[in-house]
Design an enzyme around this catalytic site. Structure first.
Site, short mmCIF file in Angstrom:
data_model
loop_
_atom_site.label_atom_id
_atom_site.label_comp_id
_atom_site.label_asym_id
_atom_site.label_seq_id
_atom_site.Cartn_x
_atom_site.Cartn_y
_atom_site.Cartn_z
CE1 TYR A 15 33.74 43.80 42.45
CE2 TYR A 15 34.24 41.85 40.99
CZ TYR A 15 34.51 43.26 41.64
OH TYR A 15 35.55 43.52 40.79
CD GLU B 242 34.78 46.96 40.59
OE1 GLU B 242 36.20 46.23 40.80
OE2 GLU B 242 34.77 48.00 40.10
#
Ligand code: GDP
Ligand code: MN
Length: 392
Positions: free
Chosen positions: A109, A197
């Site tokens: 992530y 993101e």
């Protein structure tokens, strides 16, 4: 302002960030053509909507032939996809991104946000990619690596290296991760992003690839980024909010029936609470701001009436910088020009209140005038109940 995954990936590609090969498709036929163009034996067909969590909602389909790609496209295009981020009405899929598949060895992530507390760009990364960040924070908090960038010097290479080490990367992958992280930072900074993101960022073939990307931008800076404002897809936005934001109004659509026109965000919140206490539900949050001209007030009526659910309008003005007489003129203008076909409750207080009330009494006698916020909310709810739809 949000953009689509494929658009965000195009921005990342300008900084040399690696990603699977892909192409855009607007029809099943074009989707199959894209798959052939990309080549290989398997593809992912990805619904382009302004939402994450598409995978769990059936918006990401793995295909093993061009025929399967065509069928997946047939299934997704024109459909509304409901994810846990879109709300129950979902978002329309009107384009697809077709990508070659990647054999994932590890999922990471990587997120960039503008942190309001630090007033700086903050990077959050985790070796536990694939899950959403909220879930990572809850289940694997120890896996989180954070880094705050000093705006005076920008992100430095050692910071990116620290993140790469924190993710447990080794050997050649460290250099590749550093290039990826610094590239993302440049894209984020250069385009006034608010959020970027990559989830997941994956390790595959001894390299690092961005498999997904979400990006949003600071609307206060959009005016100086024409290349970003061009990426806007209004089909993904609440049409009521688009109408209002195009006219410079601060508006948030809600689910109730009482339309609100208020000056100041704090007063708007208090008014919405008061409507709730009186037994009703606000249809929107609309802050007309300070020094609102009659034209601006009339425009606000147009924005509120865009919403077919609105059965009553409540205007609540506590005038300091604003002037009640101008607001009253705006109400009169709206009644004359916009065609307000629902009951209207107005509460005025503060600067030029007597003048404002006199204008309403003279030029808009049907308006229900209230002296306090409580009274105004009660009148509005009573009118809504009278309309008969409240019982249904
Ligand atoms: P999201 O659900 O909206 O976040 O969409 P993503 O683009 O992140 O896709 C969801 C998931 O599909 C990813 O987390 C991956 O696990 C999986 N996925 C996407 N592309 C590929 C691929 O090329 N290969 C493999 N094996 N999995 C993929
Ligand atoms: Mn994702």
């Amino acid at each position: 302002m949000d953009i689509h995954e494929y658009q965000a990936k195009e921005l990342l590609a300008t900084q040399g960030i690696r990603m699977p090969r892909g192409g855009l498709a607007y029809s099943p036929e074009q989707a199959a053509y894209r798959a052939a163009e990309i080549g290989g034996e398997a593809w992912v067909v990805k619904a382009q909507i302004h939402s994450g969590a598409r995978g769990k909602a059936g918006g990401i389909i793995l295909c093993r032939s061009e025929k399967e790609v065509e069928e997946a496209a047939e299934k997704l295009l024109g459909r509304k996809l409901v994810t846990h981020q879109t709300g129950p009405s979902g978002k329309l899929v009107n384009r697809l991104y077709i990508e070659e598949t990647v054999d994932i060895e590890r999922e990471i992530y990587l997120g960039f946000v503008l942190d309001r507390k630090f007033e700086r760009i903050m990077i959050v990364a985790s070796s536990q990619g694939g899950m959403e960040i909220e879930e990572i924070a809850e289940k694997e908090p120890d896996s989180l690596v954070r880094c705050v960038v000093d705006p005076g010097v920008g992100m430095l290479e050692f910071q990116a290296r620290e993140i790469a080490f924190g993710l447990g990367l080794e050997g050649k992958l460290i250099g590749k991760a550093v290039q990826t992280i610094l590239g993302c930072y440049r894209v984020f900074r250069d385009y006034d992003a608010g959020m970027l993101e990559i989830n997941p960022l994956v390790v595959a073939r001894d390299d690092i690839f961005a498999l997904d990307c979400k990006m949003s931008f600071d609307e206060n800076a959009i005016f100086r980024r024409p290349e970003i404002s061009e990426l806007r897809d209004k089909s993904q936005e609440d049409p009521r909010e688009t109408f209002a934001s195009d006219r410079g109004l601060s508006y948030v659509g809600l689910d109730g029936n009482i339309g609100c026109i208020i000056n100041g965000a704090g007063l708007a919140m208090a008014t919405m609470d008061m409507i709730k206490i009186a037994g009703g539900d606000p249809a929107n949050f609309l802050d007309i701001g300070g020094g609102a001209s009659p034209e601006r007030v009339a425009k606000s009526f147009r924005a509120v009436l865009q919403d077919e659910k609105v059965e009553v309008i409540l205007v609540n003005i506590f005038a300091g910088i604003n002037r009640c007489d101008w607001v009253a003129e705006g109400v009169v203008k709206a009644l004359q020009e916009v065609g307000v076909n629902v009951p209207l409750v107005v509460r005025l207080s503060g600067t030029k209140v007597e003048e404002g009330k006199a204008i309403l009494a003279q030029k808009a006698p049907d308006v229900i005038v209230a002296d306090t916020l409580k009274e105004a909310a009660e009148h509005a709810v009573a009118e809504w109940k009278k309309s008969g739809k409240a019982a249904a």
